[in-house]
Design a protein around this motif. Structure first.
Motif: not given
Length: 375
Positions: A263, A265, A270, A272
Motif C-alpha cells: 500500500r 498513499t 490508497i 497497491k
C-alpha cells in the motif's frame, strides 16, 4: 535465583558479543576456503585424469576397451570409490578436449578471460607435478574453477557451443547455482534473456543502472504456478506468493521479497503495488506490476507513478532510486520501444510464459558479461 543467573549470562554475552562474532566470522571464512580448495583440487584431478586418458587415446596407446578396464581396476583397488565409471572417465576426457581447442582459446582471448583472476574470486591451481602426470598437458583454464565438476557435466551435456558453455559456467559461479538450478537456467534460455537486445529497458534504467542489462531477464517462465487457461491478475499474484522461492530463483537470487499488494498513499487515496522486492546488489526497491494481458502504454504510466511514490515516501537515504518491472503476458515490441523512449524512470518490460518454451540461444559476445563480473 534462576532469573539472576539468566540476567548475568545475558549481560556477559552482550559484553563479548563483538568478540564472539569475530571468532564465528573467522570460522566461516576458513570453512569456505576449505570447501573452495577441495572443489578446486577435485576439478584439477578430473582435468589431469581426462588429459592423461585423452593423450593415451590420441596416440593409439589405448583403445576404448582399455578405458573400461581402467574403470574396473579403480573400483577393484578401492571398492568404496564412486564416480569412476567408464562413462564418467570419458566425460573427463570430454572436459579436457573441449577446453583445449583453438576455438575455446580464441573465445577466452576475445572476452578477456585469459587473465582469469580478474574475473572470479578463486585460488589459482597450477599443474606443477610432472611425476604424477608424465607428459605435456595443457594448463587448466582458470575460468573452469567458476563452478564444480557436476555442473560442468551438465554444461557439457546440454550446451552446444563454446559461447554457451562459457556463459553458463560463469553464470553458475556468480549465482552459485546448484545442479537443478543450472539445468533450469539452460532450459529456460537464461543466456538469451540476459544477453539479448535490451530495447525493453528505458534509457534512464540503463543510465542509472548500467549493470541492469546483465541482471534482469526480459523473459521468465512460471510453469511452476500451474495456471489455468484463463485467470485474473489476482490468481497470478497469489500463485507467485505461494511459490515465492521458485519465483525468486527464476528472477535472480539477489531479490528479497518485501510485500504483496504493498500500500502507498497519495492525496488521501490508497494504491497497491502488486509485488515489492529489494535488490541486494543494486540496493534499491523493485516494484513489479503484473499484467495478464498484452502490454499497453498506460500500464507504464501507472508503474512510474508507483516508483515516484516509493522514492518520495519510503526510500531511505542509503538506497538508490526504485526500479519498476512490468511483467506482461504478451507485448508488441515496437509499442514497448515507443513507450520506453519517453519514460523518465528506471523501468523495463518483461514477458512471462506459463509453460517452458525452449528456443535457440542468441549468439552474442560475452565481453560485456565478463567485464561486469570483473567488477
Amino acid at each position: 535465583m534462576k532469573k539472576v543467573e539468566q540476567t548475568e549470562k545475558a549481560t556477559s554475552l552482550m559484553k563479548y558479543k563483538e568478540e564472539f562474532e569475530t571468532v564465528c566470522s573467522i570460522i566461516a571464512t576458513h570453512r569456505k576456503r576449505v570447501i573452495r580448495v577441495v572443489n578446486n583440487e577435485s576439478l584439477l584431478m578430473v582435468w589431469k585424469v581426462g588429459g592423461y586418458i585423452s593423450n593415451k587415446l590420441k596416440t593409439s596407446a589405448w583403445g576404448e576397451g582399455t578405458v573400461r578396464q581402467l574403470s574396473d581396476y579403480i573400483r577393484t583397488i578401492d571398492p568404496t570409490a564412486r564416480g569412476w565409471s567408464y562413462r564418467t572417465l570419458y566425460k573427463m576426457v570430454q572436459l579436457y578436449d573441449t577446453y583445449t581447442t583453438v576455438t575455446f582459446s580464441a573465445l577466452m582471448s576475445e572476452t578477456g578471460m585469459t587473465k582469469g583472476g580478474d574475473i572470479l574470486p578463486f585460488e589459482m591451481v597450477q599443474i606443477e607435478d610432472p611425476v604424477i602426470v608424465p607428459f605435456e598437458m595443457a594448463q587448466i583454464p582458470s575460468v573452469l574453477f567458476a563452478t564444480g565438476w557436476t555442473n560442468h557435466q551438465i554444461i557439457l551435456n546440454r550446451c552446444k557451443t563454446d559461447t554457451e558453455r562459457l556463459f553458463y559456467m560463469l553464470y553458475a559461479g556468480r549465482e552459485r547455482l546448484e545442479n537443478k538450478e543450472l539445468m533450469r537456467a539452460i532450459k529456460t534460455n537464461t543466456m538469451s534473456s540476459l544477453l539479448g537486445g535490451k530495447e525493453v529497458q528505458s534509457d534512464v534504467m540503463t543510465k542509472v543502472y548500467p549493470a541492469s542489462t546483465l541482471l534482469f531477464k526480459d523473459r521468465v517462465y512460471l510453469e511452476m504456478l500451474g495456471l489455468p487457461l484463463e485467470y485474473k491478475e489476482s490468481k497470478l499474484r497469489k500463485g507467485i506468493i505461494s511459490h515465492m522461492k521458485d519465483f525468486i530463483l527464476e528472477m535472480g537470487k539477489d531479490f528479497l521479497f518485501i510485500d504483496d499488494e504493498h500500500r502507498v498513499t497519495v492525496g488521501g487515496k490508497i494504491f497497491k503495488v502488486d509485488l515489492l522486492f529489494y535488490h541486494r546488489l543494486l540496493q534499491c526497491m523493485v516494484a513489479i506490476e503484473l499484467k495478464t494481458t498484452e502490454f499497453h502504454p498506460k500500464d507504464l504510466g501507472q508503474l512510474e507513478f508507483y516508483l515516484e511514490t516509493l522514492d518520495q515516501e519510503e526510500r531511505r537515504s542509503n538506497e538508490n532510486p526504485s526500479i519498476g518491472i512490468l511483467l506482461c503476458k504478451d507485448a508488441d515490441m515496437e509499442v514497448v520501444r515507443y513507450a520506453l523512449n519517453r519514460s523518465m524512470s528506471p523501468t523495463m518490460v518483461a514477458l512471462y510464459k506459463e509453460q517452458l518454451q525452449v528456443g535457440s540461444v542468441i549468439q552474442r559476445s560475452l565481453v560485456e558479461f565478463c567485464k561486469f563480473l570483473s567488477k
